[in-house]
Design a protein around this motif. Sequence first.
Motif, mmCIF file in Angstrom:
data_model
loop_
_atom_site.group_PDB
_atom_site.id
_atom_site.type_symbol
_atom_site.label_atom_id
_atom_site.label_comp_id
_atom_site.label_asym_id
_atom_site.label_seq_id
_atom_site.Cartn_x
_atom_site.Cartn_y
_atom_site.Cartn_z
ATOM 1 N N LEU A 392 91.889 -7.197 45.808
ATOM 2 C CA LEU A 392 92.761 -6.418 46.871
ATOM 3 C C LEU A 392 92.524 -7.154 48.158
ATOM 4 N N ILE A 395 94.822 -9.596 50.040
ATOM 5 C CA ILE A 395 96.246 -8.814 50.413
ATOM 6 C C ILE A 395 96.120 -7.972 51.355
ATOM 7 N N TYR A 396 94.970 -7.490 51.294
ATOM 8 C CA TYR A 396 94.652 -6.347 52.189
ATOM 9 C C TYR A 396 94.579 -6.776 53.901
ATOM 10 N N LYS A 398 96.331 -9.799 54.703
ATOM 11 C CA LYS A 398 97.788 -9.925 55.136
ATOM 12 C C LYS A 398 98.239 -8.738 55.733
ATOM 13 N N ARG A 451 98.862 -2.175 44.047
ATOM 14 C CA ARG A 451 98.224 -2.872 45.272
ATOM 15 C C ARG A 451 98.683 -4.031 45.569
ATOM 16 N N SER A 452 99.931 -4.187 45.705
ATOM 17 C CA SER A 452 100.843 -5.263 46.180
ATOM 18 C C SER A 452 100.890 -5.289 47.782
ATOM 19 N N GLU A 453 101.262 -6.373 48.472
ATOM 20 C CA GLU A 453 101.410 -6.414 49.866
ATOM 21 C C GLU A 453 102.971 -5.543 49.870
ATOM 22 N N GLN A 475 107.722 -11.218 46.105
ATOM 23 C CA GLN A 475 106.451 -11.226 45.233
ATOM 24 C C GLN A 475 106.583 -12.105 43.944
ATOM 25 N N PRO A 479 102.250 -7.213 40.484
ATOM 26 C CA PRO A 479 101.424 -6.248 41.278
ATOM 27 C C PRO A 479 100.316 -5.786 40.661
#
Length: 492
Positions: A392, A395-396, A398, A451-453, A475, A479
């Motif tokens: 994660l 991604i987090y 970003k 847990r995707s952007e 995307q 995800p």
Amino acid sequence: MRLSAAVALVGLAATSMMAGVRAEETPKASDVLDLGAKNFSDTIKENKLILVEFYAPWCGHCKALAPEYEIAATQLKEVGIPVAKVDCTVETDVCKDHGVQGYPTIMVFRDGQPTSYGGPRKADGLVSFMKKKSLPAVSEITTDKLAEFSTSDKVVIVGVLPKDSKKRATLEKVAKAYSDDFIFGVIEENPDIKGEGIVLYKKFDEGKNLLEGDFTEESLTEFIKTYSVPIMDEIGPDNYASYMESGLPLAYYFFSNEEQRTKYSADLEAVAKELKGKMNFVYIDATKFGAHAVNLNLKESWPAFGIQNVDSGAKFPLDQESELSVENIKTLAQGVLDGSVKPSIKSEPIPEKNDEPVKVVVANNYKDIVEDLDKDVLIEFYAPWCGHCKNLAPIYEKIGKHYEGSNIVIAKFDATANDLPVDTPFQIQGFPTIKFRKAGSTDYIDYDGNRSEEDIVSFITNNAVHKVDVKVEEQKSAPAEPETEDIEHDEL
């Protein structure tokens, strides 16, 4: 009431594995039924009560459970309760239909309806639990059966009430709430008590306790919680949950050898007896569960002593620089009970600079950042060793950049190196855990989406009081599913 406990160690080797087995000997037939797609449904329908383990042959916990499960199956067969297992590497559809996600998963089927079993994984615990399940919430007993009934389990509660007593309904209600934990009975007369009341029989300490005269649902529940645990016992996987369920502060005395265990035992047990009903005391083997001391903010140096509030999680370690004496132990215990001792809060240093897109939160700046009511806050509780957290992280990062400089804060908290403030309205059960607090609110919202952007940004947009226009690139990969890793602990 649900009890839950960690996997117990077993040391019984199967007969077929012993050296020197004669060729003509045949192994004992198993009393555990093998179930699969062809016979699972019919077997469940044919049996009012049945215990089923869903397992995988390669699973270490399943292998440890196997000999205990066999013993339980043999003992339960004698009282007409079948025990079965399903190999999930073969019977994949059966296991999928029952939501099996880890091994072993143990379920109790009663009248075809499954409930999860989270109790001890030793034979006596399995047998005791299933025998309780086979009984009515409250069993009617006669005088000639009282002696046998009162010794049928480690703790047995017997109401002494005439048939027309309205208190029978109270006893029935409490019994249904605790039917997984204790055996309950009712009798019209009992030589152990004058008139009406409750007798709690137990195979430890003084042997029995009396609650005489009138009682309420609340007073009966309190009576059972107080007297159903020993004055001072050694804690382990089989009894840990019962102490958690009591709701009383739990005082641990860590020892690493028999000399340390007995050094203060007489004085400690005297303190435990004096505070019975207010605080529970236990011995804990530091050679097996030493890491639990770290959870209490103690160093792994023995002997040691600490107290935990099981409801709030507040920790009160006895200063290891001072003498470990019964006087100091008693002073700490009294301070915890009267509120004069402040809990220990483990915290990393507050960062000198905290200007990155994802704000670093530690115990000592939690309230300043996470509980700033002027801002919306998304916070991830993580562990450095957690694989899902590592996945994660980019991604987090970003997401943090999207909201940098705004009134929407993206933050992270290493829950292995910091304690939550004691008044935080939740405890962390797995990693990563992501929560959101709206500006102006003290309530937390769980984030359990992918847990995707894109999904996390969408969640923030839908829930935040403050608005930030965020554009997320399309995307290109699937995800990340919202899986979590359990908190690493020491099998308690």
